[in-house]
Scaffold this active site. Structure first.
Site, mmCIF file in Angstrom:
data_model
loop_
_atom_site.group_PDB
_atom_site.id
_atom_site.type_symbol
_atom_site.label_atom_id
_atom_site.label_comp_id
_atom_site.label_asym_id
_atom_site.label_seq_id
_atom_site.Cartn_x
_atom_site.Cartn_y
_atom_site.Cartn_z
ATOM 1 N N THR A 1 0.822 -1.210 0.000
ATOM 2 C CA THR A 1 0.000 0.000 0.000
ATOM 3 C C THR A 1 0.857 1.260 0.000
ATOM 4 O OG1 THR A 1 -1.507 -1.264 1.371
ATOM 5 C CG2 THR A 1 -1.941 1.080 1.182
ATOM 6 N N VAL A 2 1.801 1.328 0.940
ATOM 7 C CA VAL A 2 2.573 2.565 1.099
ATOM 8 C C VAL A 2 3.514 2.785 -0.080
ATOM 9 C CG1 VAL A 2 4.127 3.849 2.600
ATOM 10 C CG2 VAL A 2 2.440 2.282 3.594
ATOM 11 N N GLU B 1 9.669 9.413 9.527
ATOM 12 C CA GLU B 1 8.399 10.082 9.866
ATOM 13 C C GLU B 1 7.209 9.141 9.726
ATOM 14 O OE1 GLU B 1 6.591 12.315 11.618
ATOM 15 O OE2 GLU B 1 7.860 13.887 10.777
ATOM 16 N N VAL C 1 5.815 6.608 12.641
ATOM 17 C CA VAL C 1 5.060 7.013 13.827
ATOM 18 C C VAL C 1 3.860 7.864 13.429
ATOM 19 C CG1 VAL C 1 5.176 8.218 16.050
ATOM 20 C CG2 VAL C 1 7.200 7.019 15.178
ATOM 21 N N GLY D 1 1.465 7.666 11.247
ATOM 22 C CA GLY D 1 1.073 7.816 9.843
ATOM 23 C C GLY D 1 1.372 9.180 9.248
ATOM 24 N N ILE E 1 0.824 12.179 10.266
ATOM 25 C CA ILE E 1 1.104 13.319 11.152
ATOM 26 C C ILE E 1 2.610 13.583 11.195
ATOM 27 C CG2 ILE E 1 0.903 14.219 13.495
ATOM 28 C CD1 ILE E 1 -1.361 12.269 14.003
ATOM 29 N N GLU F 1 -3.166 -6.627 12.012
ATOM 30 C CA GLU F 1 -1.932 -7.222 11.521
ATOM 31 C C GLU F 1 -2.110 -8.744 11.464
ATOM 32 O OE1 GLU F 1 1.153 -5.660 11.006
ATOM 33 O OE2 GLU F 1 0.753 -3.658 11.775
ATOM 34 N N ASP G 1 2.786 -2.656 18.584
ATOM 35 C CA ASP G 1 3.001 -1.699 17.493
ATOM 36 C C ASP G 1 3.039 -0.263 18.027
ATOM 37 O OD1 ASP G 1 2.616 -0.694 14.551
ATOM 38 O OD2 ASP G 1 0.937 0.172 15.669
ATOM 39 N N LYS H 1 6.261 2.656 18.483
ATOM 40 C CA LYS H 1 6.199 4.074 18.121
ATOM 41 C C LYS H 1 6.539 4.948 19.319
ATOM 42 C CE LYS H 1 2.700 2.936 14.666
ATOM 43 N NZ LYS H 1 1.251 2.746 14.443
#
EC number: 1.1.1.3
Lengths: 428, 428
Positions: B14-15, B131, B134, B136, B138, B192, B203, B207
């Site tokens: 996805t990313v 970035e 942590v 997403g 933001i 997950e 998870d 972070k």
């Protein structure tokens, strides 16, 4: 790099004093984070002897900020005097001409002269940073210019004048009329010397014009901001908005439309359950929307010694670390002159009016609205106040141009006391 | 500088797909903002032929991410594979060894190996940016490391696992039990492969450990995070918390105390009127507190293609612009090994227990609490459920150590079914 970064600070009011405190008290922390010491070499202010609770005797003194800006032992000119012209402008220009970087908290200066100053700075290979000029301690310029640099920004919104938000939320919580809360805010020292800067939306409008330039890659155009203050908001408006599930906020909105860049700073209704609706007191909030990130909301103190000094120091630290970016995130010469569009995005509106208590009064209003193509979503008539009937209308979505036409037609009706108050209901 | 910045992307889920789309679709915008083109030269993923809705034929293909990381035509290795070890770790190390900068979204990798990787990168003069690891979309790493660089950070809090927040708010809004909403989330693909990573707080704990390192200048120490998941939260807890004006959130808190660094990731009660309390669904929120800035709240999408790709691109753009910062904001070799403190900051606690319906049961509990020095602020006994009486207690402020002592003593009482559930009430 271990060469110290040397600051010259012009203006030792609340913010300047805050910056001096941070630099003095956190020398080690700053050096560790920046990889080099950050020091103050010289300062300038109106009075040398005023007790500010910090020791400024270690620093060279200049009566004239222009002379400060030109000193050989200053790398960064930190402009914390304020004012769109006069000494702030002269000293900033002098600093750039003398090859200094600039950090400023001065929204008025940049809203009026940002393009020229940015071009001058970039031609000289110097940077101007202004995080403290917008939304106090919130690092919104950084978020927009850097964090969201992969986004096409679609809309930017903000509650960016703490005084107005204080007045509006205090009216609501205490049930007090505008004039009384305005006086309270005055007594508390929350208002600028010229209160129109606050309650007229000018200060917040300056900030919006800066955000818009960064967000959309356009030249700052403060004159294109549609400005409307909060002076006409009554306690009844606040109660009636609350009844319908809304809060009234002095909200800035900038967005690109098919017909140009829209910049508005005006009292708006926002849902009371939204982050903007829930913002109380002097706190500021910025909402950033981009095609990839969707929506980011930033909230924090909009003023005060610590928060504003924090923002100034963020800029100073970036410079100390060697981060160099054009003033508005891309070269000033590449910024487009935006075609400005005035409220072309349709929205529902809240209309409040006082009608004479005559048969058919309401019908006349409804007819005029209908003839102007404005359709009514909700209408309420409240108990008469003497021979006047307060009437509240929520329209369906309409452009401001169409609404204005209706408002003009309504103003000619003999049943209408005072011009109606029209507040946009913003989708947030 | 007009040399293109060349990305090698490992991982096209996805990313990764989101990043490819941004780089392809916004070439001009990115070049204008960065002052140089940003291009992709090579990619690597599990399957070359999968239809991802983007054209990757223009890019060189590598089956092996290590080979990708070592390519001469790659300046920045973008690691979007995930996993704390295995290929992600091997390829990241290879990238650093080959003199590449690294951008990663991999919280597990950095929570476990961040210190070693940062030291290696800094020794080689390379940067690691994360970035996207942590919260997403933001830009919280940037806000903390750069925007608040003039602050001594006092506390960092965050709701940083969207799945847990979805489950907790969905339980509340739909009145459904945990197991049912968990299954729903599973069906929706929110969990997950190993759901403990989400609902066990792992998870989010990863972070938090990264934020703590940056905030306090300490080495990442994930093992020191006190972890507690949301598995034991019942719909009754949620209703009872709501009755008292609270919401339950899986909340991460990191703060320096006189006795060491406290890092907790656990379900907590927060006021329902606070920004944290009002956070619904999969949205994330980070609260940053510093001595100068007071409190900044950042809210935004915690996952998803666009938001996470936006964060990755923020890092890429920083590198393109020449911003170079040590991984954790100051040199890795200067990061202190934190002494870890376990919940030494006192707080009120919410206790939920099931007592046998016997005379004197409540008195026994109250006595044990009193003997352990835990004083009771509020107590409620609910209607019996068979021969069990649900009892709810809110304590005055107590340290977790003192509370644990009381909980142990309570567990030995014959009137106590199951061990009590204890949730911290966090001051936000």
């Amino acid at each position: 790099m271990t060469t110290p970064l040397r600051l010259g600070i012009a203006g030792l009011g609340t913010v300047g004093t805050g910056v001096v405190k941070i630099v003095r008290q956190k020398a080690n922390l700053l050096a560790e984070r920046a990889g080099r010491p950050v020091v103050i070499t010289a300062v300038s202010a109106r009075s040398r002897d005023k007790d500010r609770g910090v020791n400024i005797k270690d620093y060279a003194w200049e009566d004239d900020p222009v002379a400060l800006a030109q000193r050989d032992d200053v790398d960064v000119f930190v402009e914390l005097m304020g004012g769109s012209d006069g000494p702030a402008k002269a000293a900033t220009k002098a600093a750039i001409a003398a090859g200094k970087d600039v950090v400023t908290a001065n929204k008025a200066l940049l809203a009026h002269h940002g393009q020229a100053l940015a071009e001058a700075a970039e031609a000289a290979g110097k940077v101007i940073r202004f995080e403290a000029a917008v939304a106090g301690g919130i690092p919104v310029i950084k978020a927009l210019t850097e964090g969201l640099a992969g986004n096409e920004i679609t809309r930017v919104m903000g509650v960016m004048n703490g005084t107005c938000n204080y007045i509006l939320t205090r009216m609501q919580s205490a049930g007090l009329p505008y004039a009384e809360v305005f006086e309270e805010a005055n007594q508390l020292g929350y208002l600028e010397a010229d209160p129109t800067l606050d309650v007229g939306g000018i200060d917040a409008g300056h900030k919006l014009s800066l955000l818009a330039a960064i967000a959309f890659g356009t030249q700052v155009d403060f004159d294109a901001v549609e400005l409307e203050g909060i002076e006409r908001i009554t306690i009844d408006d606040i109660h009636q908005a609350a009844d319908m599930g809304y809060r009234i906020k002095l909200l800035g909105v900038a967005q690109q439309t098919g017909r140009g860049l829209e910049q508005r700073m005006s009292p708006c209704l926002v849902p009371d359950t939204s982050p903007l609706g829930q913002l109380e007191g002097g706190t500021n909030m910025c909402v950033l929307e981009g095609d990839a990130v969707e929506q980011i909301v930033l909230r924090g103190p909009g003023a005060g010694e610590g928060p504003t000094a924090s923002a100034v120091m963020g800029d100073v630290m970036d410079i100390a670390r060697g981060f160099r970016l054009p003033t508005f995130g891309q070269p000033a010469t590449s910024l487009a002159k935006a075609k400005s569009a005035h409220s072309v995005t349709p929205a529902p509106y809240y209309l409040r009016m006082a009608l004479e208590d005559k048969p058919g009064a309401l019908a006349k209003i409804a007819t005029v609205l209908g003839e102007s193509g404005v359709s009514i979503d909700r209408m309420r008539q409240y108990q008469h106040d003497g021979d006047t009937a307060p009437v509240l209308i929520v329209t369906h979505k309409v452009t401001r141009a169409d609404l204005n036409q209706a408002l003009e037609a309504m103003a000619t009706l003999d049943v209408m006391r005072d011009p109606p108050v029209a507040l946009r209901i913003e989708t947030v």
